[in-house]
Design an enzyme around this catalytic site. Structure first.
Site, PDB file in Angstrom:
ATOM      1  N   SER A 189      40.711  41.921  26.240  1.00  0.00           N
ATOM      2  CA  SER A 189      39.258  41.856  26.432  1.00  0.00           C
ATOM      3  C   SER A 189      38.442  42.432  25.296  1.00  0.00           C
ATOM      4  O   SER A 189      37.246  42.142  25.194  1.00  0.00           O
ATOM      5  CB  SER A 189      38.874  42.571  27.729  1.00  0.00           C
ATOM      6  OG  SER A 189      39.212  43.944  27.667  1.00  0.00           O
ATOM      7  N   HIS A 217      41.043  39.125  32.812  1.00  0.00           N
ATOM      8  CA  HIS A 217      39.960  38.526  32.026  1.00  0.00           C
ATOM      9  C   HIS A 217      40.131  37.015  31.880  1.00  0.00           C
ATOM     10  O   HIS A 217      39.505  36.397  31.012  1.00  0.00           O
ATOM     11  CB  HIS A 217      39.860  39.185  30.651  1.00  0.00           C
ATOM     12  CG  HIS A 217      39.383  40.598  30.713  1.00  0.00           C
ATOM     13  ND1 HIS A 217      38.050  40.930  30.800  1.00  0.00           N
ATOM     14  CD2 HIS A 217      40.069  41.771  30.742  1.00  0.00           C
ATOM     15  CE1 HIS A 217      37.919  42.248  30.859  1.00  0.00           C
ATOM     16  NE2 HIS A 217      39.134  42.776  30.821  1.00  0.00           N
ATOM     17  N   LYS A 248      35.544  40.403  38.299  1.00  0.00           N
ATOM     18  CA  LYS A 248      35.000  39.832  37.071  1.00  0.00           C
ATOM     19  C   LYS A 248      34.538  38.397  37.355  1.00  0.00           C
ATOM     20  O   LYS A 248      33.457  38.198  37.877  1.00  0.00           O
ATOM     21  CB  LYS A 248      36.024  39.941  35.946  1.00  0.00           C
ATOM     22  CG  LYS A 248      36.273  41.401  35.541  1.00  0.00           C
ATOM     23  CD  LYS A 248      37.236  41.539  34.402  1.00  0.00           C
ATOM     24  CE  LYS A 248      37.285  42.958  33.870  1.00  0.00           C
ATOM     25  NZ  LYS A 248      37.746  43.962  34.839  1.00  0.00           N
TER      26      LYS A 248
END
Length: 408
Positions: A189, A217, A248
């Protein structure tokens, strides 16, 4: 012992290095993401555009997700009631785990309170379950992975980032009959690079090792159904354990693992981080379930997301800004100094209504401080133009050499 002085010295140490973290007081507005209201220390308020949210696809604002959460609260109330071993399992947890297993084409899944907890609890428990386990960890693995490895207390080796030749050297040197686990991520990330999952899996098969892939991610954003980079690359079935987050791209909160039934059941039965922790509330489970299902059927959002990231990189490169190489949706801009990274972040917020947090040590090494931009499908061309113009002015009028310089 002067306890207060000890705490004060610790804070002063961070401040002296220019990496003291100040949280911006932000309030998002439903239906207007990525816009938010910033409340300053003096109580004044102004509108800003958020450029560093990990709600990568804006799912925290998706009406389908909001409706599912509201409905769950209306039906069953708020809290989960405690740990799932005693009183906290609900039908929402069961449905969500079934959907996550389906997403990753695995027989089973297990939900934790966060992605950090799922990594720390699962990896440390694997060391308990597999006596003599040797872990091979990528050098840039997330702190949660490292914490799980350290907590397990077993033998561990760190291989150079994304260096499969080095990994094979370490695997070859290990006892052939010892249990082995390769721990790595798909999207890293901070740099925005992507691992060679197929190559890693091939090595694992050659040396009889399990693979543990962190896709936090990537889930929701890669693959035709949002299963992550492993789905995109067609190697999902070859990965033994896939770990992801609900906080996320899915826009809610929580973490999970997916894999073999017996493996998941063993972690459920032995992991302290699962057994002794209150489960996520039913509303979060319902929202996550709605988000996973919605994103499975809307690949167009992933296409737009990638286009937005590519467009921002192109604009920044054309402006001569020091964009770091990235093959993912992460757009890092090098500053190279903690003090100046914070300074640029403050100026963007105060003078231009642009919010992006400075990324300093220990998140990245000293000298690699950066601004990390995460464009979403909702960042418009106008927002991008405003951002690039603001950055260009800052790089032009500040001491460029001290701010990382321009791209060659």
């Amino acid at each position: 012992m002067d306890y207060k002085a000890a705490f004060s010295r610790a804070i002063e140490q961070i401040k002296s290095e220019g990496r003291y973290r100040v949280f911006a007081d932000l309030k998002r507005h439903r239906g207007q993401f990525p816009r938010a209201t910033w409340t300053r220390e003096d109580g004044g308020q102004s509108d800003v555009v958020v450029w560093c949210s990990n709600d990568y696809l804006g799912q925290g604002q998706n009406p389908v997700v909001i409706e599912a959460m509201q409905k769950a609260i209306d039906e069953v109330g708020t809290g989960s009631g405690g740990t799932r071993n005693i009183s906290g399992t609900t039908h929402y947890h069961v449905e969500l785990e079934a959907e996550l297993a389906r997403l990753h084409e695995k027989p089973a899944a297990l939900v934790f309170t966060s992605g950090y907890v799922s990594n720390e609890a699962s990896i440390s428990t694997l060391v308990k379950l597999l006596p003599g386990l040797i872990i091979f960890s990528d050098a840039l693995n997330h702190n949660s992975l490292i914490s799980g490895i350290r907590k397990g207390g077993g033998e561990r080796h760190v291989y150079r980032h994304n260096d499969l030749e080095h990994l094979e050297e370490l695997l070859r040197a290990a006892p052939a009959d010892a249990p082995k686990l390769i721990v790595f991520e798909s999207v890293y990330s901070m740099d925005g690079d992507i691992s060679d999952i197929a190559g890693t899996v091939a090595l694992a098969k050659t040396y009889d090792a399990l693979t543990y892939l962190d896709e936090v991610h990537a889930v929701g954003m890669y693959g035709p159904h949002g299963g992550g980079v492993a789905e995109r690359d067609g190697v999902m079935a070859d990965v033994d354990i896939i770990e992801g987050t609900l906080g996320k791209a899915f826009g809610v909160m929580g973490g999970y693992i997916a894999g073999d039934v017996d493996m998941v059941d063993a972690i459920r039965s032995y992991a302290d981080g699962f057994i002794f922790t209150t489960s996520i509330p039913p509303a979060l489970s319902a929202g996550a379930l709605a988000s996973v299902r919605w994103l499975r059927e809307h690949n167009e959002v992933r296409i737009i997301h990638q286009e937005r990231a590519a467009s921002l990189k192109k604009r920044m490169l054309e402006a001569g800004l020091p964009v770091m190489p990235s093959v993912s949706h992460i757009v890092p801009v090098l500053v190279g100094d903690a003090v100046h990274c914070k300074m640029v972040s403050d100026m963007l917020l105060e003078d231009h209504g642009i919010y992006v947090q400075p990324i300093n040590y220990p998140t990245v090494p000293r000298g690699a401080e950066r601004l990390r931009f995460t464009p979403t499908p909702f960042h418009t061309d106008g927002m991008m133009d405003d951002l690039v113009k603001a950055l260009d002015r800052l790089w032009s009028h500040c001491n460029v050499a001290r701010l990382g310089g321009r791209a060659a």
